[in-house]
Scaffold this active site. Sequence first.
Site, short mmCIF file in Angstrom:
data_model
loop_
_atom_site.label_atom_id
_atom_site.label_comp_id
_atom_site.label_asym_id
_atom_site.label_seq_id
_atom_site.Cartn_x
_atom_site.Cartn_y
_atom_site.Cartn_z
N LEU A 10 42.24 68.40 4.02
CA LEU A 10 42.10 67.08 3.94
C LEU A 10 43.00 66.42 4.96
O LEU A 10 44.26 67.13 4.91
CB LEU A 10 42.14 66.45 2.62
CG LEU A 10 40.94 66.84 1.64
CD1 LEU A 10 41.25 66.27 0.10
CD2 LEU A 10 39.64 66.20 1.97
N ASP A 11 42.90 65.31 5.45
CA ASP A 11 43.83 64.56 6.11
C ASP A 11 45.02 64.12 5.21
O ASP A 11 44.86 63.87 4.02
CB ASP A 11 43.37 63.07 6.79
CG ASP A 11 42.39 63.56 7.98
OD1 ASP A 11 42.62 64.64 8.56
OD2 ASP A 11 41.68 62.53 8.23
N GLN A 12 46.38 63.95 5.66
CA GLN A 12 47.55 63.75 4.80
C GLN A 12 47.14 62.42 3.93
O GLN A 12 47.63 62.51 3.02
CB GLN A 12 48.67 63.53 5.58
CG GLN A 12 49.93 63.19 4.99
CD GLN A 12 51.23 63.31 5.99
OE1 GLN A 12 51.31 63.72 6.81
NE2 GLN A 12 52.29 62.57 5.13
N THR A 45 44.31 61.06 3.23
CA THR A 45 43.10 61.15 2.21
C THR A 45 43.48 61.75 1.12
O THR A 45 43.83 62.81 0.96
CB THR A 45 41.79 62.01 3.23
OG1 THR A 45 41.64 61.32 4.36
CG2 THR A 45 40.56 61.81 2.29
N HIS A 56 39.00 63.80 11.68
CA HIS A 56 39.09 62.40 11.46
C HIS A 56 37.69 61.67 11.76
O HIS A 56 37.73 60.82 12.10
CB HIS A 56 40.07 61.73 12.43
CG HIS A 56 41.44 61.81 12.32
ND1 HIS A 56 42.32 61.33 13.25
CD2 HIS A 56 42.05 62.73 11.21
CE1 HIS A 56 43.66 61.87 12.77
NE2 HIS A 56 43.37 62.63 11.58
#
Length: 338
Positions: free
Chosen positions: A147-149, A151, A247
Amino acid sequence: MSGVEQRKVGRDEAGLRLDRWFKNHYPGLGFGRMEKLLRTGQIRLNGKRVKGSVRLEAGQEIRVPPLAQERATDSGAGDGPARGAVATQDARRLQEAVLFKDKQVIVLNKPTGLAVQGGSGQIKHLDGMLDALRFDSSERPRLVHRLDQDTAGVLVLARSAEAARFLTAEFKGDGPRKIYWALVAGVPERPKGLIDLPLGKAGGAGGEKMVVAAPGAKSAQTRYAVVATKGKQAAWLALRPLTGRTHQLRAHMAALGHPILGDGKYGGKTAYLSRTVLPKILMLQAHEIAISHPEDGTTLRVRAPLPPHFVTAFKALGLDPDSPLALRAADWLENPQG
């Protein structure tokens, strides 16, 4: 070249990323230097140049240039040498964030702000603290997706090499069903729809970004459904990515004209509501995942509770997180023809 080694990938290392393998065996090797060694072909896999993100298979040979200074005491075991101890407070927080655990799988409620993997200038990240989630296992948990940092939400970990191979294949295919919750600026004209816009990497003022129709763009599809609105000011959306581009949800919502709140990188000033005091944090949560279990193929479905910044935002916007409309939206995302 004197000092070059050919190291064989062990059975317990199958599914591990090459950059993580080097971090395990050569903890003194910095990210920047490793990337240079990969780019110049001094590190190779089965004689070929590869990227650090490639997943290893048992029996493959890794060409290792002279790295005597970076080597740790090498046990030769699949899990590599012992890591540094995880801070007690960090270990406790990770253990408290576990949503599901059995012999094969851990599902974690990743907090916002915690990077999944290390990078340039990234000191603290989940991948470096996975020893805190061993529990009763002799094996270290393995990442199978990310997961994105910024999120928050559900993140799946494998507890064995066999589980890692199975789950990695699932995530590469169409296996997992992922539902995200997002708060966005404004209200989409259509309450339900499919965003079908190719995405590619491009530079920008905020660093590298995913841009619609950029050179080398790849197909990207996202289904969305509006759950509830705050007048015309903001909307609560349920999102289902049908592809897995970097993203993707952030870039797609910005392209639709309704950036995710708190996402200044993609939405600029429009990602922050005026006259409303909301946390200036990305309002995107990996809310639910449904995936085949590696042991018997049955569906494992896990939901994450709302993170604190979402609770604050829902209250400020007068939205009910327990609304049955959220379940209806999720059902439509899974079966839009139903």
